[in-house]
Design an enzyme around this catalytic site. Structure first.
Site, mmCIF file in Angstrom:
data_model
loop_
_atom_site.group_PDB
_atom_site.id
_atom_site.type_symbol
_atom_site.label_atom_id
_atom_site.label_comp_id
_atom_site.label_asym_id
_atom_site.label_seq_id
_atom_site.Cartn_x
_atom_site.Cartn_y
_atom_site.Cartn_z
ATOM 1 N N ALA A 67 0.870 -1.174 0.000
ATOM 2 C CA ALA A 67 0.000 0.000 0.000
ATOM 3 C C ALA A 67 0.910 1.227 0.000
ATOM 4 O O ALA A 67 2.074 1.142 0.423
ATOM 5 C CB ALA A 67 -0.880 -0.017 1.243
ATOM 6 N N GLY A 112 0.572 -5.065 0.712
ATOM 7 C CA GLY A 112 -0.561 -5.121 -0.213
ATOM 8 C C GLY A 112 -0.214 -5.813 -1.526
ATOM 9 O O GLY A 112 -1.117 -6.317 -2.219
ATOM 10 N N GLU A 115 -0.612 -9.388 -0.795
ATOM 11 C CA GLU A 115 -2.063 -9.577 -0.619
ATOM 12 C C GLU A 115 -2.788 -9.599 -1.964
ATOM 13 O O GLU A 115 -3.684 -10.409 -2.192
ATOM 14 C CB GLU A 115 -2.624 -8.484 0.297
ATOM 15 N N GLU A 135 4.219 -5.229 7.282
ATOM 16 C CA GLU A 135 3.391 -4.206 7.957
ATOM 17 C C GLU A 135 3.831 -3.933 9.388
ATOM 18 O O GLU A 135 3.800 -2.789 9.845
ATOM 19 C CB GLU A 135 1.909 -4.636 7.953
#
Ligand code: DAK
Length: 261
Positions: A67, A112, A115, A135
């Site tokens: 992200a 992300g 993911e 993260e």
């Protein structure tokens, strides 16, 4: 002119190739990119001219480096939930997309990025790929389904090891633990992804859709319930023209011509 600021979209025959295109930020997923991916997958949902989708990253360095940390820095509890909702909705849209989605992981797939790759059905990795859920290094936890999909893919212990340590792993290790399904040289990766997409695209489309659904939905329920789901989908596929064509073509010793219905 592309209708997207952060995606490069092309079709190769009936294969849709989507490149996340923010090279200056290693293809990090900002909110605009998440929204564009959502729009793209929504717009192709009922488009049966596409048999398979490949998602990859622009350039040679990254698939998606997570992200966008600039946006994460400004999150509070309420905007965090909103961001997670948008990202998770996108990941579910990809997982539930009626045609297969292949991740061609060409470089860094972090946070992300891992993911996103896990929401896809099959992960082909370049030897240069690096996976990880870093993260916790940012004081965060995965927010796009990572805590759920990683443990389902590689088991509880490995998922805990990767998520709690934030450590990055290479393609060979990702393959060893079942996070990457195949590993290719960087030069071969896209060619192999397109070939796999075309192979899948040559099969009965109704069967491919229902097989994907049976596996993905079945993983969320008990074995007997999963078998019930398979039974119902087997019934659906038996009512399709594709099944009549596929079985008849075999008996006639000719190539099947599937219509996707
Ligand atoms: N976001 C924004 N910019 C990024 C970025 C990212 N994730 N990753 C890299 N960049 C930018 C760098 O800032 C740099 O920009 P400039 O300084 O040139 O302007 C440029 O990309 C090139 O990066 P580096 O200079 O760092 O390149 P290196 O080769 O030295 O290092 C690296 C490559 C991938 C090891 C390094 O860039 C790196 O560690 N990147 C960050 C990886 C990372 O931590 N990703 C984020 C994971 S956390 C949630 C929702 C979602 C999430 C969590 C919660 N909720 C809603 C609650 C998801 C979180 C994540 O994805």
């Amino acid at each position: 002119m592309s209708e997207y600021n952060n995606l490069l979209v092309e079709t190769k025959g009936a294969v849709l190739i989507v490149r996340i295109n923010r090279e200056r930020a290693l293809n990090a997923l900002n909110l605009e990119t998440v929204a564009e991916l959502q729009q793209l997958f929504d717009s192709y949902r009922d488009n049966n001219s596409i048999v398979c989708v490949i998602v990859t990253g622009a350039g040679e360095k990254a698939f998606v480096a997570g992200a966008d940390i600039k946006e994460l820095a400004d999150l509070d509890s309420s905007s965090g939930v909103d961001l997670a909702a948008k990202g998770q909705h996108l990941m579910m849209t990809i997982q539930d997309f009626p045609r297969p989605v292949i991740a061609a992981v060409n470089g860094f797939a972090l946070g992300g990025g891992t993911e996103l790759a896990m929401a896809c059905d099959i992960r082909l990795a370049s030897e240069k790929a690096k996976f990880g859920q870093p993260e916790v290094s940012l004081g965060l936890i995965p927010g796009y389904g990572g805590t759920q999909r990683l443990s389902r893919l590689v088991g509880r212990g490995k998922a805990l090891q990767l998520i709690l340590s934030g450590e990055m792993i290479g393609a060979a290790e990702a393959y060893r633990i079942g996070l990457a399904d195949e590993v290719y040289s960087p030069e071969e990766l896209m060619d192999k992804a397109v070939k796999l997409a075309e192979l899948i695209g040559s099969k009965g489309p109704v069967a491919v859709t229902l097989a994907k659904e049976s596996i993905n939905r079945g993983l969320d329920v008990s074995l007997p319930k999963g078998c019930d789901l398979e039974k119902a989908n087997f019934g659906s596929v038996c009512g399709s023209e594709d099944k009549n064509e596929g079985t008849r073509a075999f008996l006639d010793k000719r190539k099947a011509e599937f219509k996707g219905r």
